[in-house]
Design a protein around this motif. Sequence first.
Motif, PDB file in Angstrom:
ATOM      1  N   GLU A  55       0.833  -1.200   0.000  1.00 36.94           N
ATOM      2  CA  GLU A  55       0.000   0.000   0.000  1.00 36.94           C
ATOM      3  C   GLU A  55       0.870   1.252   0.000  1.00 36.94           C
ATOM      4  O   GLU A  55       1.719   1.414   0.852  1.00 36.94           O
ATOM      5  CB  GLU A  55      -0.909   0.019   1.231  1.00 36.94           C
ATOM      6  N   GLU A  56       0.599   2.123  -0.960  1.00 38.35           N
ATOM      7  CA  GLU A  56       1.296   3.405  -0.970  1.00 38.35           C
ATOM      8  C   GLU A  56       0.672   4.356   0.054  1.00 38.35           C
ATOM      9  O   GLU A  56       1.318   5.231   0.583  1.00 38.35           O
ATOM     10  CB  GLU A  56       1.234   4.050  -2.361  1.00 38.35           C
ATOM     11  N   ILE A  57      -0.613   4.158   0.314  1.00 39.15           N
ATOM     12  CA  ILE A  57      -1.338   5.012   1.241  1.00 39.15           C
ATOM     13  C   ILE A  57      -1.289   4.395   2.630  1.00 39.15           C
ATOM     14  O   ILE A  57      -1.556   3.208   2.795  1.00 39.15           O
ATOM     15  CB  ILE A  57      -2.815   5.135   0.810  1.00 39.15           C
ATOM     16  N   GLN A  58      -0.919   5.179   3.615  1.00 39.85           N
ATOM     17  CA  GLN A  58      -0.935   4.672   4.983  1.00 39.85           C
ATOM     18  C   GLN A  58      -2.380   4.631   5.470  1.00 39.85           C
ATOM     19  O   GLN A  58      -3.164   5.531   5.192  1.00 39.85           O
ATOM     20  CB  GLN A  58      -0.080   5.557   5.883  1.00 39.85           C
ATOM     21  N   ARG A  59      -2.716   3.558   6.186  1.00 40.80           N
ATOM     22  CA  ARG A  59      -4.074   3.372   6.688  1.00 40.80           C
ATOM     23  C   ARG A  59      -4.049   3.293   8.210  1.00 40.80           C
ATOM     24  O   ARG A  59      -3.161   2.682   8.772  1.00 40.80           O
ATOM     25  CB  ARG A  59      -4.680   2.085   6.141  1.00 40.80           C
ATOM     26  N   THR A  60      -5.051   3.878   8.831  1.00 38.79           N
ATOM     27  CA  THR A  60      -5.178   3.736  10.274  1.00 38.79           C
ATOM     28  C   THR A  60      -5.493   2.277  10.587  1.00 38.79           C
ATOM     29  O   THR A  60      -5.880   1.509   9.705  1.00 38.79           O
ATOM     30  CB  THR A  60      -6.318   4.625  10.815  1.00 38.79           C
ATOM     31  N   GLN A  61      -5.338   1.914  11.859  1.00 34.15           N
ATOM     32  CA  GLN A  61      -5.670   0.548  12.270  1.00 34.15           C
ATOM     33  C   GLN A  61      -7.118   0.227  11.925  1.00 34.15           C
ATOM     34  O   GLN A  61      -7.423  -0.870  11.442  1.00 34.15           O
ATOM     35  CB  GLN A  61      -5.451   0.369  13.775  1.00 34.15           C
ATOM     36  N   ALA A  66     -10.864  -2.947   8.549  1.00 38.15           N
ATOM     37  CA  ALA A  66     -12.030  -3.022   7.667  1.00 38.15           C
ATOM     38  C   ALA A  66     -11.637  -3.570   6.298  1.00 38.15           C
ATOM     39  O   ALA A  66     -12.331  -4.409   5.725  1.00 38.15           O
ATOM     40  CB  ALA A  66     -12.668  -1.642   7.526  1.00 38.15           C
ATOM     41  N   MET A  67     -10.517  -3.123   5.796  1.00 40.99           N
ATOM     42  CA  MET A  67     -10.050  -3.572   4.484  1.00 40.99           C
ATOM     43  C   MET A  67      -9.747  -5.069   4.479  1.00 40.99           C
ATOM     44  O   MET A  67     -10.047  -5.772   3.517  1.00 40.99           O
ATOM     45  CB  MET A  67      -8.795  -2.790   4.103  1.00 40.99           C
ATOM     46  N   LEU A  68      -9.154  -5.573   5.565  1.00 39.40           N
ATOM     47  CA  LEU A  68      -8.753  -6.974   5.643  1.00 39.40           C
ATOM     48  C   LEU A  68      -9.838  -7.897   6.182  1.00 39.40           C
ATOM     49  O   LEU A  68      -9.679  -9.116   6.166  1.00 39.40           O
ATOM     50  CB  LEU A  68      -7.498  -7.105   6.517  1.00 39.40           C
ATOM     51  N   GLY A  69     -10.926  -7.327   6.673  1.00 41.88           N
ATOM     52  CA  GLY A  69     -11.972  -8.158   7.257  1.00 41.88           C
ATOM     53  C   GLY A  69     -11.580  -8.706   8.613  1.00 41.88           C
ATOM     54  O   GLY A  69     -11.969  -9.803   8.985  1.00 41.88           O
ATOM     55  N   LEU A  70     -10.786  -7.948   9.343  1.00 37.06           N
ATOM     56  CA  LEU A  70     -10.349  -8.350  10.683  1.00 37.06           C
ATOM     57  C   LEU A  70     -10.998  -7.436  11.709  1.00 37.06           C
ATOM     58  O   LEU A  70     -10.929  -6.210  11.582  1.00 37.06           O
ATOM     59  CB  LEU A  70      -8.827  -8.258  10.809  1.00 37.06           C
ATOM     60  N   ASP A  71     -11.623  -8.018  12.722  1.00 40.98           N
ATOM     61  CA  ASP A  71     -12.235  -7.195  13.759  1.00 40.98           C
ATOM     62  C   ASP A  71     -11.145  -6.510  14.580  1.00 40.98           C
ATOM     63  O   ASP A  71      -9.968  -6.886  14.534  1.00 40.98           O
ATOM     64  CB  ASP A  71     -13.176  -8.015  14.642  1.00 40.98           C
ATOM     65  N   LYS A  72     -11.545  -5.498  15.334  1.00 34.35           N
ATOM     66  CA  LYS A  72     -10.599  -4.665  16.083  1.00 34.35           C
ATOM     67  C   LYS A  72      -9.720  -5.470  17.035  1.00 34.35           C
ATOM     68  O   LYS A  72      -8.507  -5.279  17.090  1.00 34.35           O
ATOM     69  CB  LYS A  72     -11.387  -3.594  16.845  1.00 34.35           C
ATOM     70  N   THR A  73     -10.327  -6.400  17.772  1.00 37.08           N
ATOM     71  CA  THR A  73      -9.580  -7.200  18.749  1.00 37.08           C
ATOM     72  C   THR A  73      -8.553  -8.084  18.061  1.00 37.08           C
ATOM     73  O   THR A  73      -7.401  -8.166  18.489  1.00 37.08           O
ATOM     74  CB  THR A  73     -10.552  -8.057  19.587  1.00 37.08           C
ATOM     75  N   THR A  74      -8.970  -8.755  16.991  1.00 37.05           N
ATOM     76  CA  THR A  74      -8.071  -9.648  16.254  1.00 37.05           C
ATOM     77  C   THR A  74      -6.918  -8.868  15.650  1.00 37.05           C
ATOM     78  O   THR A  74      -5.754  -9.269  15.754  1.00 37.05           O
ATOM     79  CB  THR A  74      -8.851 -10.399  15.150  1.00 37.05           C
ATOM     80  N   LEU A  75      -7.225  -7.733  15.027  1.00 36.63           N
ATOM     81  CA  LEU A  75      -6.170  -6.924  14.403  1.00 36.63           C
ATOM     82  C   LEU A  75      -5.207  -6.378  15.446  1.00 36.63           C
ATOM     83  O   LEU A  75      -3.987  -6.442  15.254  1.00 36.63           O
ATOM     84  CB  LEU A  75      -6.774  -5.779  13.590  1.00 36.63           C
ATOM     85  N   ASP A  96      -4.897  13.344  16.227  1.00 38.70           N
ATOM     86  CA  ASP A  96      -5.772  12.604  17.140  1.00 38.70           C
ATOM     87  C   ASP A  96      -4.948  11.512  17.807  1.00 38.70           C
ATOM     88  O   ASP A  96      -4.641  10.490  17.190  1.00 38.70           O
ATOM     89  CB  ASP A  96      -6.946  12.003  16.365  1.00 38.70           C
ATOM     90  N   ARG A  97      -4.583  11.712  19.063  1.00 37.55           N
ATOM     91  CA  ARG A  97      -3.672  10.776  19.736  1.00 37.55           C
ATOM     92  C   ARG A  97      -4.268   9.384  19.930  1.00 37.55           C
ATOM     93  O   ARG A  97      -3.558   8.445  20.248  1.00 37.55           O
ATOM     94  CB  ARG A  97      -3.193  11.354  21.069  1.00 37.55           C
ATOM     95  N   ARG A  98      -5.582   9.213  19.729  1.00 36.58           N
ATOM     96  CA  ARG A  98      -6.213   7.896  19.836  1.00 36.58           C
ATOM     97  C   ARG A  98      -5.996   7.051  18.576  1.00 36.58           C
ATOM     98  O   ARG A  98      -6.173   5.852  18.601  1.00 36.58           O
ATOM     99  CB  ARG A  98      -7.718   8.046  20.078  1.00 36.58           C
ATOM    100  N   VAL A  99      -5.618   7.696  17.487  1.00 38.45           N
ATOM    101  CA  VAL A  99      -5.493   7.025  16.192  1.00 38.45           C
ATOM    102  C   VAL A  99      -4.044   6.619  15.951  1.00 38.45           C
ATOM    103  O   VAL A  99      -3.125   7.402  16.176  1.00 38.45           O
ATOM    104  CB  VAL A  99      -5.990   7.949  15.051  1.00 38.45           C
ATOM    105  N   ARG A 100      -3.857   5.383  15.501  1.00 42.25           N
ATOM    106  CA  ARG A 100      -2.525   4.857  15.194  1.00 42.25           C
ATOM    107  C   ARG A 100      -2.507   4.370  13.747  1.00 42.25           C
ATOM    108  O   ARG A 100      -3.469   3.781  13.259  1.00 42.25           O
ATOM    109  CB  ARG A 100      -2.171   3.679  16.100  1.00 42.25           C
ATOM    110  N   THR A 101      -1.374   4.568  13.089  1.00 43.98           N
ATOM    111  CA  THR A 101      -1.183   4.089  11.726  1.00 43.98           C
ATOM    112  C   THR A 101      -0.055   3.067  11.735  1.00 43.98           C
ATOM    113  O   THR A 101       1.089   3.405  12.043  1.00 43.98           O
ATOM    114  CB  THR A 101      -0.832   5.258  10.778  1.00 43.98           C
ATOM    115  N   PRO A 102      -0.357   1.795  11.414  1.00 47.05           N
ATOM    116  CA  PRO A 102       0.698   0.782  11.345  1.00 47.05           C
ATOM    117  C   PRO A 102       1.572   1.014  10.108  1.00 47.05           C
ATOM    118  O   PRO A 102       1.065   1.272   9.014  1.00 47.05           O
ATOM    119  CB  PRO A 102      -0.064  -0.542  11.215  1.00 47.05           C
ATOM    120  N   VAL A 103       2.874   0.921  10.315  1.00 47.24           N
ATOM    121  CA  VAL A 103       3.837   1.107   9.234  1.00 47.24           C
ATOM    122  C   VAL A 103       4.816  -0.061   9.271  1.00 47.24           C
ATOM    123  O   VAL A 103       5.363  -0.385  10.333  1.00 47.24           O
ATOM    124  CB  VAL A 103       4.593   2.456   9.387  1.00 47.24           C
TER     125      VAL A 103
END
Length: 157
Positions: A55-61, A66-75, A96-103
């Motif tokens: 992915e060239e675009i960074q995505r929040t967790q 949502a893109m991978l079909g993984l619920d929040k706990t599993t991800l 927004d300090r609550r939001v994280r972007t995996p890299v």
Amino acid sequence: MEEQSEVIEACLQKWDFNWLLHRATQRVGAAYSDEIAKFGISLRGQLVLQTLANEEIQRTQLKLGAMLGLDKTTLTSELDKLERAGLIVRVPDPNDRRVRTPVITDKGRELQKEAGDALAEVERAFHSRFSPEEMAIIRKALQDLSRGEGPVHGSCI
């Protein structure tokens, strides 16, 4: 062993569509799981790394899940494992300090490439059972089934 083969063959002859899909998923999934275990990650971990590497675009967790079909706990659990292994980092959003972007890290990118190549070999072994024309039909049928209507429950893997 021969008795077990006879039982499996008898089940295959039932032609119950759901059972056949489930059994095929078990066989393919087991082959992939056995191979990916050699790299110290899970299939979910590889899926996350592959997505982050491609992915060239960074995505929040949240968006990644949502893109991978993984619920929040599993991800979150999977990201924790990948982060402990030094394969990803989670960067806080400056707004927004609550939001994280995996890299993905360089180490993660290298492992993902090696694991991806190994999994491609597993896939080639399954493809070798079919002609290119049959594989095209199988792929199209699976894509069509994946796009089906109705609710989708649980994680994609």
